[in-house]
Design a protein around this motif. Structure first.
Motif, PDB file in Angstrom:
ATOM      1  N   ASN A  15      64.376  36.126  62.396  1.00  0.00           N
ATOM      2  CA  ASN A  15      65.605  36.289  61.592  1.00  0.00           C
ATOM      3  C   ASN A  15      66.729  36.241  62.482  1.00  0.00           C
ATOM      4  OD1 ASN A  15      65.326  35.718  58.781  1.00  0.00           O
ATOM      5  ND2 ASN A  15      64.443  37.958  58.797  1.00  0.00           N
ATOM      6  N   GLU A  16      67.470  34.707  61.917  1.00  0.00           N
ATOM      7  CA  GLU A  16      69.058  35.083  63.266  1.00  0.00           C
ATOM      8  C   GLU A  16      69.615  35.711  62.138  1.00  0.00           C
ATOM      9  OE1 GLU A  16      70.214  31.177  62.414  1.00  0.00           O
ATOM     10  OE2 GLU A  16      68.739  30.152  62.822  1.00  0.00           O
ATOM     11  N   SER A  17      69.881  37.122  62.703  1.00  0.00           N
ATOM     12  CA  SER A  17      71.133  38.475  62.716  1.00  0.00           C
ATOM     13  C   SER A  17      72.229  38.129  63.047  1.00  0.00           C
ATOM     14  CB  SER A  17      70.280  40.071  62.805  1.00  0.00           C
ATOM     15  OG  SER A  17      70.221  40.887  61.862  1.00  0.00           O
ATOM     16  N   LYS A  18      73.107  37.747  61.466  1.00  0.00           N
ATOM     17  CA  LYS A  18      74.360  37.803  62.487  1.00  0.00           C
ATOM     18  C   LYS A  18      74.603  39.238  62.619  1.00  0.00           C
ATOM     19  CE  LYS A  18      78.904  37.236  59.750  1.00  0.00           C
ATOM     20  NZ  LYS A  18      79.817  37.339  58.442  1.00  0.00           N
ATOM     21  N   ILE A  19      75.172  39.572  63.606  1.00  0.00           N
ATOM     22  CA  ILE A  19      75.681  40.957  64.379  1.00  0.00           C
ATOM     23  C   ILE A  19      77.799  40.835  64.421  1.00  0.00           C
ATOM     24  CG2 ILE A  19      76.084  42.506  65.915  1.00  0.00           C
ATOM     25  CD1 ILE A  19      72.832  41.990  66.919  1.00  0.00           C
ATOM     26  N   THR A  20      77.823  41.825  63.668  1.00  0.00           N
ATOM     27  CA  THR A  20      79.764  40.965  63.874  1.00  0.00           C
ATOM     28  C   THR A  20      79.917  41.574  65.018  1.00  0.00           C
ATOM     29  OG1 THR A  20      79.644  43.360  63.583  1.00  0.00           O
ATOM     30  CG2 THR A  20      79.395  42.687  61.320  1.00  0.00           C
ATOM     31  N   SER A  21      81.399  40.403  65.581  1.00  0.00           N
ATOM     32  CA  SER A  21      81.650  41.043  66.559  1.00  0.00           C
ATOM     33  C   SER A  21      82.439  41.821  67.272  1.00  0.00           C
ATOM     34  CB  SER A  21      82.853  39.620  66.319  1.00  0.00           C
ATOM     35  OG  SER A  21      84.110  40.389  65.488  1.00  0.00           O
ATOM     36  N   MET A  72      81.478  52.251  37.565  1.00  0.00           N
ATOM     37  CA  MET A  72      81.805  50.964  38.126  1.00  0.00           C
ATOM     38  C   MET A  72      81.470  51.356  39.820  1.00  0.00           C
ATOM     39  SD  MET A  72      84.893  49.994  35.388  1.00  0.00           S
ATOM     40  CE  MET A  72      85.811  51.706  35.927  1.00  0.00           C
ATOM     41  N   ILE A  73      80.840  50.488  40.394  1.00  0.00           N
ATOM     42  CA  ILE A  73      81.134  51.201  41.473  1.00  0.00           C
ATOM     43  C   ILE A  73      80.203  49.795  42.418  1.00  0.00           C
ATOM     44  CG2 ILE A  73      79.598  52.121  43.720  1.00  0.00           C
ATOM     45  CD1 ILE A  73      80.827  54.108  41.848  1.00  0.00           C
ATOM     46  N   ASP A  74      80.847  48.888  42.837  1.00  0.00           N
ATOM     47  CA  ASP A  74      80.254  47.743  43.736  1.00  0.00           C
ATOM     48  C   ASP A  74      80.099  48.300  45.419  1.00  0.00           C
ATOM     49  OD1 ASP A  74      80.973  46.435  41.757  1.00  0.00           O
ATOM     50  OD2 ASP A  74      83.058  45.831  42.368  1.00  0.00           O
ATOM     51  N   SER A  75      79.146  48.016  45.734  1.00  0.00           N
ATOM     52  CA  SER A  75      78.259  48.352  47.328  1.00  0.00           C
ATOM     53  C   SER A  75      78.324  47.373  48.185  1.00  0.00           C
ATOM     54  CB  SER A  75      77.531  49.074  47.154  1.00  0.00           C
ATOM     55  OG  SER A  75      77.227  50.143  48.129  1.00  0.00           O
ATOM     56  N   PHE A  76      78.601  47.319  48.992  1.00  0.00           N
ATOM     57  CA  PHE A  76      78.059  46.538  50.376  1.00  0.00           C
ATOM     58  C   PHE A  76      77.701  46.800  51.539  1.00  0.00           C
ATOM     59  CE2 PHE A  76      82.433  47.713  51.950  1.00  0.00           C
ATOM     60  CZ  PHE A  76      82.709  47.450  52.486  1.00  0.00           C
ATOM     61  N   ASP A  77      77.029  45.475  52.567  1.00  0.00           N
ATOM     62  CA  ASP A  77      76.385  45.814  53.439  1.00  0.00           C
ATOM     63  C   ASP A  77      76.379  45.150  54.466  1.00  0.00           C
ATOM     64  OD1 ASP A  77      75.517  47.176  55.626  1.00  0.00           O
ATOM     65  OD2 ASP A  77      75.750  49.107  54.255  1.00  0.00           O
ATOM     66  N   VAL A  78      76.697  44.519  55.570  1.00  0.00           N
ATOM     67  CA  VAL A  78      76.060  43.390  55.948  1.00  0.00           C
ATOM     68  C   VAL A  78      74.233  43.623  56.296  1.00  0.00           C
ATOM     69  CG1 VAL A  78      76.119  44.499  58.175  1.00  0.00           C
ATOM     70  CG2 VAL A  78      76.002  42.225  58.052  1.00  0.00           C
ATOM     71  N   ASN A  79      73.426  45.119  56.533  1.00  0.00           N
ATOM     72  CA  ASN A  79      72.573  45.070  56.226  1.00  0.00           C
ATOM     73  C   ASN A  79      71.802  44.940  54.767  1.00  0.00           C
ATOM     74  OD1 ASN A  79      70.162  46.039  56.299  1.00  0.00           O
ATOM     75  ND2 ASN A  79      70.429  48.281  57.576  1.00  0.00           N
ATOM     76  N   ILE A  80      70.685  43.446  55.147  1.00  0.00           N
ATOM     77  CA  ILE A  80      70.358  43.457  53.595  1.00  0.00           C
ATOM     78  C   ILE A  80      69.131  44.700  53.243  1.00  0.00           C
ATOM     79  CG2 ILE A  80      68.255  42.139  52.642  1.00  0.00           C
ATOM     80  CD1 ILE A  80      70.344  40.201  54.561  1.00  0.00           C
ATOM     81  N   TYR A 188      76.778  43.595  47.117  1.00  0.00           N
ATOM     82  CA  TYR A 188      77.278  42.601  47.751  1.00  0.00           C
ATOM     83  C   TYR A 188      76.391  42.478  49.742  1.00  0.00           C
ATOM     84  CZ  TYR A 188      80.267  42.111  44.107  1.00  0.00           C
ATOM     85  OH  TYR A 188      80.440  41.714  42.900  1.00  0.00           O
ATOM     86  N   ASP A 189      75.960  41.354  49.887  1.00  0.00           N
ATOM     87  CA  ASP A 189      75.466  41.042  50.798  1.00  0.00           C
ATOM     88  C   ASP A 189      76.237  40.956  52.306  1.00  0.00           C
ATOM     89  OD1 ASP A 189      72.337  42.278  50.479  1.00  0.00           O
ATOM     90  OD2 ASP A 189      71.811  40.139  50.548  1.00  0.00           O
ATOM     91  N   SER A 190      77.602  41.627  52.784  1.00  0.00           N
ATOM     92  CA  SER A 190      78.375  40.972  53.118  1.00  0.00           C
ATOM     93  C   SER A 190      79.398  42.474  54.048  1.00  0.00           C
ATOM     94  CB  SER A 190      79.494  41.191  51.865  1.00  0.00           C
ATOM     95  OG  SER A 190      80.922  41.223  52.749  1.00  0.00           O
TER      96      SER A 190
END
Length: 287
Positions: A15-21, A72-80, A188-190
């Motif tokens: 997969n084209e894994s987006k690695i942060t800068s 009320m929790i919003d949870s985000f991670d770049v890791n799917i 969120y995948d973010s």
């Protein structure tokens, strides 16, 4: 016909894994089963009726917030994969009592299997507490794992420290179990740099784990610029008097010194030790 979960799991490496800068984290890394932070260093404030944003990771920051009254929790991670590991744990807490939960978790850690004692398929047992998407993901994972097409540790990293969580005693676990009935987590995948575009509300409390430790790894221009960019974007989704909580494993204290001049925050820390190494939870409070 190959479903989207098989495509996701069978192509982990291609997969084209987006690695942060600015960090080494990608979209398809194995997700931690437990936090590796001392969660007891974080303040035990009442989070009832607070809008909360957390890093997903193992899911323990969201669970800690819910234990403290957050709903009320919003949870985000770049890791799917992190949202699925988090959902797995939450479904198990909803399903099992204190001893049964930890007995099965111990089995997962030691045997690297979701088939408890080879008799009970945990995924089927907790199906009613998983969304349709979550159930299909884990069912596909189990099918592929049993057929030796994926490895357990492609998705789940069993490391971390259960003992550092705030819900390891029976009283706290049962309180968390009750609180989960009225709590909602939106995933969120973010990346941290994109979270402002993903969400559509503002927050009272943000739990970032050790993300800022990676963002501001040194006082070098690239790291300072990334930190400034991250803080300016985060500030836009924060309510007045909001608080950002973070964690350092290396006792870094650069966050106020490198704060963008346009922002005003106060800094506070709580120190602990890990085998002689100082680590800390800290807060950045919006003025």
């Amino acid at each position: 016909m190959i479903n989207k979960y098989e495509k996701l799991l069978l192509n982990i490496e291609s997969n084209e894994s987006k690695i942060t800068s600015f960090t080494s984290f990608g979209n398809f890394d194995p997700s931690y089963l437990w936090t590796n932070e001392d969660m007891k260093l974080y303040p035990k404030e009442n989070l009832k009726e607070k809008n909360i944003l957390t890093i997903t990771s193992s899911g323990d920051h969201a669970l800690n917030a819910i234990l403290n009254g957050g709903s009320m929790i919003d949870s985000f991670d770049v890791n799917i994969f992190s949202k699925y590991v988090s959902a797995l744990k939450i479904a198990m807490i909803k399903k099992y009592g204190y001893y049964d939960f930890f007995k099965r978790m111990d089995w997962i850690e030691n045997m690297e299997s979701l088939n408890f004692n080879s008799k009970e398929n945990i995924i089927d047992s907790i199906r009613e507490y998983l969304s349709h998407d979550e159930y299909l993901f884990w069912s596909t994972f189990e099918y592929l794992r049993i057929n030796n097409k994926v490895n357990f540790n492609d998705v789940i990293n069993v490391y971390g420290s259960l003992k550092k969580n705030a819900y390891t005693d029976a009283f706290s676990y049962n309180k968390l179990k009750r609180n989960l009935k009225k709590a909602k987590i939106t995933y969120y995948d973010s990346d941290i740099m994109d979270i402002e575009k993903s969400v559509n509300k503002k927050y009272d409390r943000v739990f970032l784990s050790n993300v800022l430790e990676y963002v501001l790894a040194s006082n070098g221009p690239r790291f300072v610029n990334n930190y400034n960019d991250a803080m300016i974007k985060l500030d836009k989704i924060l309510l007045p008097s909001s608080i950002i909580y973070g964690y350092d494993f290396n006792d870094i204290s650069r966050y106020l010194d490198n704060m963008p001049v346009s922002l005003s925050y106060t800094y506070k820390e709580v120190l602990g030790t890990r085998k002689g190494v100082r680590e800390k939870a800290f807060s950045l409070s919006k003025v």
